[in-house]
Design a protein around this motif. Sequence first.
Motif, PDB file in Angstrom:
ATOM      1  N   ARG A  93       0.927  20.728   4.310  1.00 62.85           N
ATOM      2  CA  ARG A  93       0.866  19.810   5.325  1.00 62.85           C
ATOM      3  C   ARG A  93       2.089  19.759   6.058  1.00 62.85           C
ATOM      4  NH1 ARG A  93      -3.179  15.965   2.518  1.00 62.85           N
ATOM      5  NH2 ARG A  93      -2.131  14.372   3.633  1.00 62.85           N
ATOM      6  N   ASN A 136       1.435  15.136  -4.100  1.00 61.48           N
ATOM      7  CA  ASN A 136       0.236  15.364  -3.426  1.00 61.48           C
ATOM      8  C   ASN A 136       0.894  16.146  -2.058  1.00 61.48           C
ATOM      9  OD1 ASN A 136      -0.199  13.658  -0.866  1.00 61.48           O
ATOM     10  ND2 ASN A 136       0.303  12.249  -2.450  1.00 61.48           N
ATOM     11  N   PRO A 137       0.264  16.920  -1.228  1.00 61.46           N
ATOM     12  CA  PRO A 137       0.886  17.634  -0.045  1.00 61.46           C
ATOM     13  C   PRO A 137       0.850  16.599   1.123  1.00 61.46           C
ATOM     14  CG  PRO A 137      -1.588  18.174  -0.261  1.00 61.46           C
ATOM     15  CD  PRO A 137      -1.473  17.362  -1.434  1.00 61.46           C
ATOM     16  N   GLY A 138       0.314  15.731   1.211  1.00 56.69           N
ATOM     17  CA  GLY A 138       0.393  14.563   2.140  1.00 56.69           C
ATOM     18  C   GLY A 138       1.446  13.599   2.316  1.00 56.69           C
ATOM     19  N   SER A 139       1.409  12.702   1.191  1.00 59.94           N
ATOM     20  CA  SER A 139       2.515  11.624   1.204  1.00 59.94           C
ATOM     21  C   SER A 139       3.480  11.781   0.126  1.00 59.94           C
ATOM     22  CB  SER A 139       1.547  10.282   0.826  1.00 59.94           C
ATOM     23  OG  SER A 139       1.117  10.376  -0.489  1.00 59.94           O
ATOM     24  N   PHE A 158      -9.779   4.860  -3.445  1.00 61.56           N
ATOM     25  CA  PHE A 158      -8.824   4.651  -2.755  1.00 61.56           C
ATOM     26  C   PHE A 158      -9.434   3.430  -2.067  1.00 61.56           C
ATOM     27  CE2 PHE A 158      -6.474   6.365   1.488  1.00 61.56           C
ATOM     28  CZ  PHE A 158      -5.449   5.458   1.325  1.00 61.56           C
ATOM     29  N   HIS A 187     -11.977   9.356  -2.830  1.00 68.40           N
ATOM     30  CA  HIS A 187     -10.539   9.681  -2.509  1.00 68.40           C
ATOM     31  C   HIS A 187     -10.852   9.457  -0.581  1.00 68.40           C
ATOM     32  CE1 HIS A 187      -6.738  12.107  -2.286  1.00 68.40           C
ATOM     33  NE2 HIS A 187      -6.303  10.774  -2.011  1.00 68.40           N
ATOM     34  N   HIS A 207      -5.858   3.420  -6.353  1.00 68.86           N
ATOM     35  CA  HIS A 207      -4.993   3.361  -5.300  1.00 68.86           C
ATOM     36  C   HIS A 207      -5.168   2.331  -4.600  1.00 68.86           C
ATOM     37  CE1 HIS A 207      -4.888   7.711  -6.081  1.00 68.86           C
ATOM     38  NE2 HIS A 207      -3.852   7.806  -5.232  1.00 68.86           N
ATOM     39  N   HIS A 239       0.527   2.374  -6.212  1.00 72.51           N
ATOM     40  CA  HIS A 239       1.245   2.120  -5.057  1.00 72.51           C
ATOM     41  C   HIS A 239       1.612   0.570  -4.831  1.00 72.51           C
ATOM     42  CE1 HIS A 239       0.562   6.100  -3.088  1.00 72.51           C
ATOM     43  NE2 HIS A 239      -0.689   6.073  -3.566  1.00 72.51           N
ATOM     44  N   HIS A 274       0.653   9.911 -12.393  1.00 71.92           N
ATOM     45  CA  HIS A 274      -0.081   9.834 -11.115  1.00 71.92           C
ATOM     46  C   HIS A 274       0.232  11.262 -10.285  1.00 71.92           C
ATOM     47  CE1 HIS A 274      -1.649   7.267  -7.532  1.00 71.92           C
ATOM     48  NE2 HIS A 274      -1.639   8.715  -7.205  1.00 71.92           N
ATOM     49  N   ILE A 280      -5.927  14.241   4.366  1.00 65.66           N
ATOM     50  CA  ILE A 280      -6.760  14.320   3.111  1.00 65.66           C
ATOM     51  C   ILE A 280      -7.799  15.650   3.517  1.00 65.66           C
ATOM     52  CG2 ILE A 280      -8.356  13.620   1.206  1.00 65.66           C
ATOM     53  CD1 ILE A 280      -6.533  11.109   1.469  1.00 65.66           C
ATOM     54  N   HIS A 304      -1.823  14.518  -7.951  1.00 64.68           N
ATOM     55  CA  HIS A 304      -2.848  15.089  -7.332  1.00 64.68           C
ATOM     56  C   HIS A 304      -2.372  16.564  -7.352  1.00 64.68           C
ATOM     57  CE1 HIS A 304      -4.161  11.139  -5.004  1.00 64.68           C
ATOM     58  NE2 HIS A 304      -3.092  10.989  -5.420  1.00 64.68           N
ATOM     59  N   TYR A 316      -9.784  16.228  -3.819  1.00 66.05           N
ATOM     60  CA  TYR A 316      -9.736  17.251  -2.677  1.00 66.05           C
ATOM     61  C   TYR A 316     -10.901  18.202  -2.422  1.00 66.05           C
ATOM     62  CZ  TYR A 316      -4.769  15.675  -1.927  1.00 66.05           C
ATOM     63  OH  TYR A 316      -3.634  14.862  -1.648  1.00 66.05           O
ATOM     64  N   TYR A 352       0.677   8.339   9.402  1.00 62.97           N
ATOM     65  CA  TYR A 352      -0.236   8.896   8.252  1.00 62.97           C
ATOM     66  C   TYR A 352      -1.557   8.585   8.769  1.00 62.97           C
ATOM     67  CZ  TYR A 352      -1.924   9.884   3.235  1.00 62.97           C
ATOM     68  OH  TYR A 352      -2.555  10.129   2.320  1.00 62.97           O
ATOM     69  N   ASP A 374       3.139  10.787  -7.764  1.00 59.33           N
ATOM     70  CA  ASP A 374       2.127  10.986  -6.926  1.00 59.33           C
ATOM     71  C   ASP A 374       2.179  12.470  -6.074  1.00 59.33           C
ATOM     72  OD1 ASP A 374       0.055  10.108  -5.337  1.00 59.33           O
ATOM     73  OD2 ASP A 374       1.230   9.077  -3.824  1.00 59.33           O
ATOM     74  N   GLN A 425      -1.956  -0.024  -0.756  1.00 59.85           N
ATOM     75  CA  GLN A 425      -0.773   0.972  -0.233  1.00 59.85           C
ATOM     76  C   GLN A 425      -0.674   0.892   1.193  1.00 59.85           C
ATOM     77  OE1 GLN A 425      -1.967   5.277  -0.048  1.00 59.85           O
ATOM     78  NE2 GLN A 425       0.088   5.719   0.160  1.00 59.85           N
TER      79      GLN A 425
HETATM   80  O1  NIG Z   1      -1.644   8.657  -3.270  1.00 63.43           O
HETATM   81  N1  NIG Z   1      -3.562   7.277  -0.927  1.00 63.43           N
HETATM   82  C1  NIG Z   1      -4.320   8.298  -1.153  1.00 63.43           C
HETATM   83  N2  NIG Z   1      -4.038   9.447  -1.726  1.00 63.43           N
HETATM   84  C2  NIG Z   1      -2.656  10.115  -1.828  1.00 63.43           C
HETATM   85  C3  NIG Z   1      -2.585  10.570  -0.613  1.00 63.43           C
HETATM   86  C4  NIG Z   1      -3.342  12.070  -0.359  1.00 63.43           C
HETATM   87  C5  NIG Z   1      -2.925  12.979   0.867  1.00 63.43           C
HETATM   88  O2  NIG Z   1      -2.312  12.617   1.776  1.00 63.43           O
HETATM   89  O3  NIG Z   1      -3.393  14.104   0.597  1.00 63.43           O
HETATM   90  C6  NIG Z   1      -1.599   9.088  -2.223  1.00 63.43           C
HETATM   91  O4  NIG Z   1      -0.908   8.888  -1.517  1.00 63.43           O
END
Ligand code: NIG
Length: 413
Positions: free
Chosen positions: A81, A318-321, A213, A177, A241, A264, A72, A104, A74, A144, A94, A316, A244
């Motif tokens: 971020r 990814n740039p956010g979580s 998601f 997403h 997803h 998640h 998993h 996102i 992204h 994205y 978040y 997982d 979560q």
């Molecule tokens: O797996 N839950 C949604 N998607 C991602 C986070 C994506 C993001 O924040 O860019 C995840 O946590």
Amino acid sequence: MTTAQRTLWRHARLATLHGSTPWGWLDDGALLVDGERLAWVGRDDDVPAGSAVDAEVDLAGALVTPGLIDAHTHLVYAGERAGEFEQRLQGASYEQIARAGGGIQRTVAATRAASDDSLFALAAPRARALMAEGVTTIEVKSGYGLAADHEARCLGVARRLGRELPLAVRTTSLGAHALPPEFAGRADDYIDAVCGWLPAQASAGLVDAVDGFCDTIGFTPAQTRRVFDAARALELPVKLHAEQLSNQEGAALAAGYGALSCDHLEHLSASGIAAMRQAGTVALLLPGAYYFLRDTTLPPVAALREAGVPMAIATDHNPGSSPTLSLLLMLNMACTLFRLTPEEAFRGVTIQAARALGLADRGTLAVGQRADFAVFDAEHPRELAYRFGHNPCRRVVFAGQERARCIAPGSLA
Ligand code: NIG
Ligand code: FE
């Protein structure tokens, strides 16, 4: 690089994960690689006499495990971020950041503005960082781009990673997403569009599975169902997803479609667990996101274990979580945060991760499996979960061929 057709790898501490013994353990084991496959696996003493080999390697007691699988990620995106990380440390959630147009959406804007080549140039070093720890297969999601052309571009970049790196890449279409700005207030129309893109993505060979998601800041169960119906019409497997940030009963919904995995799962309910058990759906746990979002609701690991639901672990990335590029760190976090045993966690990044991708030819070391394996400077695989912030991977064999010894950042191996 070992290029021989038939290579005998001898004197390994071998965690095969095959059979019913703990770790499928062999104290002094050997592997015979023939082309891309394993032709023989067993005790070194039992190596068939007179096996014709082109080369022999003495591993001198090093630990050998199946190649790791990050099921998993992204991985394809532009921008970072870190500013949102600072905002969250100052108290913003978040969810609040996402609702204010960050999250996102911020990554979508940067990704849309990036060329295919720059997306590849950004994603390749991320893939190489995973590879350096012994990863031989990854999953990469879109999600994205959020427009037909941008989603296809991101999936194409993921496919290119698999062509240009010694790495197997599985792609997942994640149009569902987030709602892109041009569809604000029209989520159902956007879901129509996402369903409409899938046939072209499938016929271009860009997609191995379909994801969504399902959450308060994502899509509703009804919208998720429509995406899954479109996937089913194309005979594409689904994953989700799910649960979560809240319980939407998404896991039960996905299990009803025979989902490969639900991912998640911090808010997974008892009925979700029962549905996953019945469908044989893998619980794909993501301790990096739990940690980085400073979540306090743990996924129900004891209940999943009790029910016999297979558990996998992934970055997982990814740039956010979850901006981590260490699957080995996830092993440690799966144990310390989620209370998996080191063996459960390790099975989670090998055999169960393969299952979460619908792949039966990897994740164990057994005759007929792909010759994907990693050599570690360790005596026992439990050490891989015990140490953290440390990479003991010394050699990697991918499809029977040894990768360049050190995959230096910035170089294409
Ligand atoms: O797996 N839950 C949604 N998607 C991602 C986070 C994506 C993001 O924040 O860019 C995840 O946590
Ligand atoms: Fe994710």
